[in-house]
Write a protein that holds these residues in place. Structure first.
Motif, PDB file in Angstrom:
ATOM      1  N   UNK A  57       0.846  -1.193   0.000  1.00 49.36           N
ATOM      2  CA  UNK A  57       0.000   0.000   0.000  1.00 49.36           C
ATOM      3  C   UNK A  57       0.886   1.249   0.000  1.00 49.36           C
ATOM      4  N   UNK A  58       1.888   1.273   0.874  1.00 52.60           N
ATOM      5  CA  UNK A  58       2.788   2.423   0.938  1.00 52.60           C
ATOM      6  C   UNK A  58       3.528   2.623  -0.380  1.00 52.60           C
ATOM      7  N   UNK A  59       3.804   1.543  -1.104  1.00 51.61           N
ATOM      8  CA  UNK A  59       4.454   1.660  -2.408  1.00 51.61           C
ATOM      9  C   UNK A  59       3.520   2.337  -3.413  1.00 51.61           C
ATOM     10  N   UNK A  60       2.222   2.064  -3.320  1.00 55.77           N
ATOM     11  CA  UNK A  60       1.267   2.788  -4.176  1.00 55.77           C
ATOM     12  C   UNK A  60       1.303   4.273  -3.831  1.00 55.77           C
ATOM     13  N   UNK A  61       1.325   4.605  -2.545  1.00 50.99           N
ATOM     14  CA  UNK A  61       1.387   6.006  -2.118  1.00 50.99           C
ATOM     15  C   UNK A  61       2.663   6.659  -2.661  1.00 50.99           C
ATOM     16  N   UNK A  62       3.783   5.956  -2.560  1.00 51.95           N
ATOM     17  CA  UNK A  62       5.079   6.495  -2.966  1.00 51.95           C
ATOM     18  C   UNK A  62       5.312   6.418  -4.472  1.00 51.95           C
ATOM     19  N   UNK A  63       4.438   5.714  -5.197  1.00 51.85           N
ATOM     20  CA  UNK A  63       4.626   5.556  -6.638  1.00 51.85           C
ATOM     21  C   UNK A  63       5.764   4.610  -6.986  1.00 51.85           C
ATOM     22  N   UNK A  64       6.004   3.618  -6.148  1.00 54.88           N
ATOM     23  CA  UNK A  64       7.124   2.689  -6.306  1.00 54.88           C
ATOM     24  C   UNK A  64       6.671   1.396  -7.008  1.00 54.88           C
ATOM     25  N   UNK A  65       6.496   1.483  -8.327  1.00 54.83           N
ATOM     26  CA  UNK A  65       6.055   0.315  -9.108  1.00 54.83           C
ATOM     27  C   UNK A  65       7.080  -0.807  -9.066  1.00 54.83           C
ATOM     28  N   UNK A  66       8.369  -0.475  -8.998  1.00 55.70           N
ATOM     29  CA  UNK A  66       9.410  -1.509  -8.962  1.00 55.70           C
ATOM     30  C   UNK A  66       9.250  -2.401  -7.732  1.00 55.70           C
TER      31      UNK A  66
END
Length: 147
Positions: A57-66
């Motif tokens: 979820x936090x990766x979606x917030x941060x825009x971290x697709x990798x």
């Protein structure tokens, strides 16, 4: 004189979390000490299915697709992942978990993630499945109970 209908404003993306800001996943910790350590890719892996879900979820917030691709089970992982920059994630609620600890090979997490898209609030409710791959938790797939 004609009046044009105003276009809905797309909200500015939320600022990316920094090491010292509260973690977007909702736990009482700074991003750098919480999900950020998993995103950094320095060897730290989420020890439970729930923590992996929170970090995704936090990766979606941060825009971290990798990171999202890296933590997706190989058998269900897409070749690419394009995140919508017009979606601003605003909150996460974990509703239920089953298994998914150091003593399990599989686990599930049911959650609701809130967002704003094109000025309209919304939510995504998912029952996600996780498994271990090479010793690390990975996301397999999910069902959408409200769909």
């Amino acid at each position: 004189m004609s009046r044009r209908k105003p276009r809905p404003r797309t909200p500015a993306p939320a600022p990316a979390p920094t090491a010292d800001t509260p973690c977007p996943c909702g736990l009482d910790a700074a991003y750098g000490a919480c999900c950020g350590r998993f995103h950094a890719g320095t060897g730290a892996a989420a020890p439970t299915a729930e923590l992996l879900m929170r970090s995704r979820y936090s990766a979606f917030v941060a825009g971290d697709a990798a990171y999202l691709l890296r933590t997706w089970a190989p058998e269900t992982r897409p070749g690419t992942l394009a995140l919508d920059p017009g979606t601003r994630w605003t909150g996460l609620e974990i509703e239920a978990t089953t298994d998914g600890t150091a003593f399990h090979q599989r686990g599930t997490v049911t959650f609701t993630a809130r967002y704003v898209h094109a000025g309209e609030p919304g939510c995504l409710r998912e029952h996600s499945r996780f498994t271990r791959h090479d010793g690390a938790w990975v996301y397999v797939d999910g069902d959408f109970p409200d769909a």
